[in-house]
Design a protein around this motif. Structure first.
Motif, PDB file in Angstrom:
ATOM      1  N   GLU A   1       0.825  -1.205   0.000  1.00 19.79           N
ATOM      2  CA  GLU A   1       0.000   0.000   0.000  1.00 19.79           C
ATOM      3  C   GLU A   1       0.862   1.260   0.000  1.00 19.79           C
ATOM      4  O   GLU A   1       0.627   2.197  -0.773  1.00 19.79           O
ATOM      5  CB  GLU A   1      -0.928  -0.005   1.217  1.00 19.79           C
ATOM      6  N   GLY A   2       1.882   1.273   0.872  1.00 16.67           N
ATOM      7  CA  GLY A   2       2.771   2.419   0.908  1.00 16.67           C
ATOM      8  C   GLY A   2       3.576   2.557  -0.370  1.00 16.67           C
ATOM      9  O   GLY A   2       3.783   3.663  -0.878  1.00 16.67           O
ATOM     10  N   PHE A   3       4.021   1.409  -0.920  1.00 16.01           N
ATOM     11  CA  PHE A   3       4.779   1.432  -2.167  1.00 16.01           C
ATOM     12  C   PHE A   3       3.941   1.999  -3.306  1.00 16.01           C
ATOM     13  O   PHE A   3       4.427   2.794  -4.124  1.00 16.01           O
ATOM     14  CB  PHE A   3       5.246   0.019  -2.506  1.00 16.01           C
ATOM     15  N   ALA A   4       2.663   1.614  -3.370  1.00 18.43           N
ATOM     16  CA  ALA A   4       1.769   2.113  -4.419  1.00 18.43           C
ATOM     17  C   ALA A   4       1.555   3.615  -4.289  1.00 18.43           C
ATOM     18  O   ALA A   4       1.497   4.337  -5.299  1.00 18.43           O
ATOM     19  CB  ALA A   4       0.433   1.380  -4.359  1.00 18.43           C
ATOM     20  N   LEU A   5       1.449   4.103  -3.050  1.00 17.94           N
ATOM     21  CA  LEU A   5       1.279   5.540  -2.834  1.00 17.94           C
ATOM     22  C   LEU A   5       2.498   6.323  -3.325  1.00 17.94           C
ATOM     23  O   LEU A   5       2.364   7.346  -4.003  1.00 17.94           O
ATOM     24  CB  LEU A   5       1.033   5.828  -1.350  1.00 17.94           C
ATOM     25  N   VAL A   6       3.701   5.835  -2.990  1.00 16.85           N
ATOM     26  CA  VAL A   6       4.919   6.533  -3.411  1.00 16.85           C
ATOM     27  C   VAL A   6       5.094   6.443  -4.923  1.00 16.85           C
ATOM     28  O   VAL A   6       5.497   7.418  -5.573  1.00 16.85           O
ATOM     29  CB  VAL A   6       6.161   5.957  -2.708  1.00 16.85           C
ATOM     30  N   LEU A   7       4.779   5.287  -5.501  1.00 16.28           N
ATOM     31  CA  LEU A   7       4.919   5.138  -6.944  1.00 16.28           C
ATOM     32  C   LEU A   7       3.943   6.061  -7.676  1.00 16.28           C
ATOM     33  O   LEU A   7       4.295   6.669  -8.702  1.00 16.28           O
ATOM     34  CB  LEU A   7       4.686   3.683  -7.342  1.00 16.28           C
ATOM     35  N   GLY A   8       2.722   6.185  -7.135  1.00 19.93           N
ATOM     36  CA  GLY A   8       1.772   7.138  -7.707  1.00 19.93           C
ATOM     37  C   GLY A   8       2.267   8.569  -7.582  1.00 19.93           C
ATOM     38  O   GLY A   8       2.115   9.382  -8.511  1.00 19.93           O
ATOM     39  N   ALA A   9       2.878   8.874  -6.445  1.00 16.10           N
ATOM     40  CA  ALA A   9       3.450  10.211  -6.246  1.00 16.10           C
ATOM     41  C   ALA A   9       4.599  10.460  -7.220  1.00 16.10           C
ATOM     42  O   ALA A   9       4.766  11.575  -7.724  1.00 16.10           O
ATOM     43  CB  ALA A   9       3.936  10.360  -4.804  1.00 16.10           C
ATOM     44  N   SER A  10       5.385   9.427  -7.501  1.00 20.95           N
ATOM     45  CA  SER A  10       6.486   9.569  -8.448  1.00 20.95           C
ATOM     46  C   SER A  10       5.976   9.859  -9.853  1.00 20.95           C
ATOM     47  O   SER A  10       6.536  10.685 -10.580  1.00 20.95           O
ATOM     48  CB  SER A  10       7.342   8.298  -8.463  1.00 20.95           C
ATOM     49  N   PHE A  11       4.908   9.177 -10.243  1.00 23.78           N
ATOM     50  CA  PHE A  11       4.294   9.430 -11.549  1.00 23.78           C
ATOM     51  C   PHE A  11       3.804  10.872 -11.646  1.00 23.78           C
ATOM     52  O   PHE A  11       4.069  11.580 -12.629  1.00 23.78           O
ATOM     53  CB  PHE A  11       3.141   8.458 -11.773  1.00 23.78           C
ATOM     54  N   LEU A  12       3.102  11.306 -10.617  1.00 24.33           N
ATOM     55  CA  LEU A  12       2.629  12.693 -10.585  1.00 24.33           C
ATOM     56  C   LEU A  12       3.796  13.664 -10.501  1.00 24.33           C
ATOM     57  O   LEU A  12       3.728  14.780 -11.031  1.00 24.33           O
ATOM     58  CB  LEU A  12       1.699  12.889  -9.387  1.00 24.33           C
ATOM     59  N   GLY A  13       4.880  13.241  -9.834  1.00 24.12           N
ATOM     60  CA  GLY A  13       6.067  14.089  -9.760  1.00 24.12           C
ATOM     61  C   GLY A  13       6.684  14.320 -11.126  1.00 24.12           C
ATOM     62  O   GLY A  13       7.231  15.390 -11.400  1.00 24.12           O
ATOM     63  N   GLY A  14       6.617  13.295 -11.991  1.00 27.52           N
ATOM     64  CA  GLY A  14       7.113  13.469 -13.348  1.00 27.52           C
ATOM     65  C   GLY A  14       6.339  14.542 -14.093  1.00 27.52           C
ATOM     66  O   GLY A  14       6.924  15.395 -14.785  1.00 27.52           O
ATOM     67  N   ILE A  15       5.015  14.502 -13.957  1.00 24.40           N
ATOM     68  CA  ILE A  15       4.179  15.548 -14.569  1.00 24.40           C
ATOM     69  C   ILE A  15       4.464  16.892 -13.909  1.00 24.40           C
ATOM     70  O   ILE A  15       4.614  17.919 -14.589  1.00 24.40           O
ATOM     71  CB  ILE A  15       2.691  15.190 -14.417  1.00 24.40           C
TER      72      ILE A  15
END
Length: 312
Positions: free
Chosen positions: A164-178
């Motif tokens: 769950e935490g990994f998915a949150l950070v990975l989603g944040a990383s994707f949004l961070g790219g944008i």
């Protein structure tokens, strides 16, 4: 008067970039450990983020007022059309990036967070290609493969892995790219006049607050309203202590935002993301949880390829 030797100009630019990166390191590492420390006793990361956004906006407005008094120059104020068309996408992606990142500290360790968040460089490269900030080259493909391999090996070997935490950070990383691709485009458009990090932060915070508030209302609104940490407090001292801790994070977030925007405006979003990779190594040493040697070798190899590409 003679011209300055090109080597001296290059040295000055390198020294300036190094100074900006070190400033970014100070605030970035500091707020990472602050968030993890606060989340042990205050389990409302979205509310914390909203309060930080409010503090950043107030400090930005105060700084703009002081700059106006000292220079007698009026600060830039965007029209509503430019504000909604140019700033809104950046603000929304930034708010969700920060919100999901802070949320993840409820589930994962600092070492896993910092390593996973470094995957943002993959998405920054992707969106840089989409928005034509970078040209597609074989070196870029190798950078993506090396960092992706290093990330996979670290998360696979992590003994405290939480999906769950990994998915949150990975989603944040994707949004961070944008986020950082749009931020670079926003700050480097001379006609908007947002080259100054303070002006950029001032314009971003209101829309960031509005973009994150619905998520807070759904997931934390009711629990926070019945929590004894704030609204149902029994001791004024405890309330002041919580507010003080949250405000401290707001000052750290202001310093982090300023250093990030300054680094992006003077260099690029890729420079920021590469600096973030080295921050991973530093954070690992503080948490006594070093990344596997092969993982770190992959990240360093990616950086070397990036430097070599720039020289070509």
């Amino acid at each position: 008067m003679g011209r300055r030797p090109p080597g001296l100009a290059l040295l000055r630019k390198a020294a300036l970039t190094l100074g900006l990166v070190l400033l970014y390191y100070c605030f970035s590492i500091g707020i990472t450990f602050y968030n993890k420390w606060l989340m042990k006793s205050f389990h409302f990361p979205l509310f914390m983020t909203l309060l930080h956004l409010l503090v950043i906006f107030l400090l930005s407005a105060l700084t703009r007022a002081l700059m106006h008094c000292c220079t007698k120059r009026s600060r830039v104020v965007l029209t509503w059309a430019d504000y909604l068309r140019r700033v809104a996408p950046t603000a929304l992606s930034t708010a969700l990036d920060i919100g999901l990142s802070n949320w993840s500290f409820l589930y994962i360790t600092v070492s896993l967070y910092t390593m996973t968040k470094s995957s943002a460089i993959l998405f920054i490269l992707l969106f840089s290609l989409i928005f034509k900030l970078e040209e597609l080259r074989m070196a870029l493909v190798l950078v993506v493969l090396l960092i992706a391999g290093g990330l996979f090996m670290f998360t696979y070997e992590s003994t405290q892995f939480n999906m769950e935490g990994f998915a949150l950070v990975l989603g944040a990383s994707f949004l961070g790219g944008i986020r950082w691709t749009l931020t670079q485009m926003l700050m480097q458009k001379a006609e908007l006049g947002l080259q100054n990090p303070i002006d950029t932060m001032f314009h971003l915070q209101p829309l960031m607050f509005l973009g994150l508030f619905p998520l807070f209302a759904v997931f934390e609104g009711l629990p926070l309203s019945t929590s004894e940490k704030l609204f149902r407090f029994h001791e004024a001292g405890l309330l002041l202590s919580v507010v003080g801790k949250l405000s401290l994070g707001g000052f750290l977030a202001f310093g982090l935002g300023f250093s990030e925007f300054l680094l992006v405006s003077r260099t690029s979003s890729l420079t920021l993301s590469i600096a973030g990779i080295f921050k991973v190594k530093r954070s690992q040493s503080y948490t006594k949880g070093p990344a596997p040697a092969l993982t770190w070798s992959c990240c360093c190899g990616a950086v070397r390829l990036r430097r070599r590409k720039r020289k070509l």
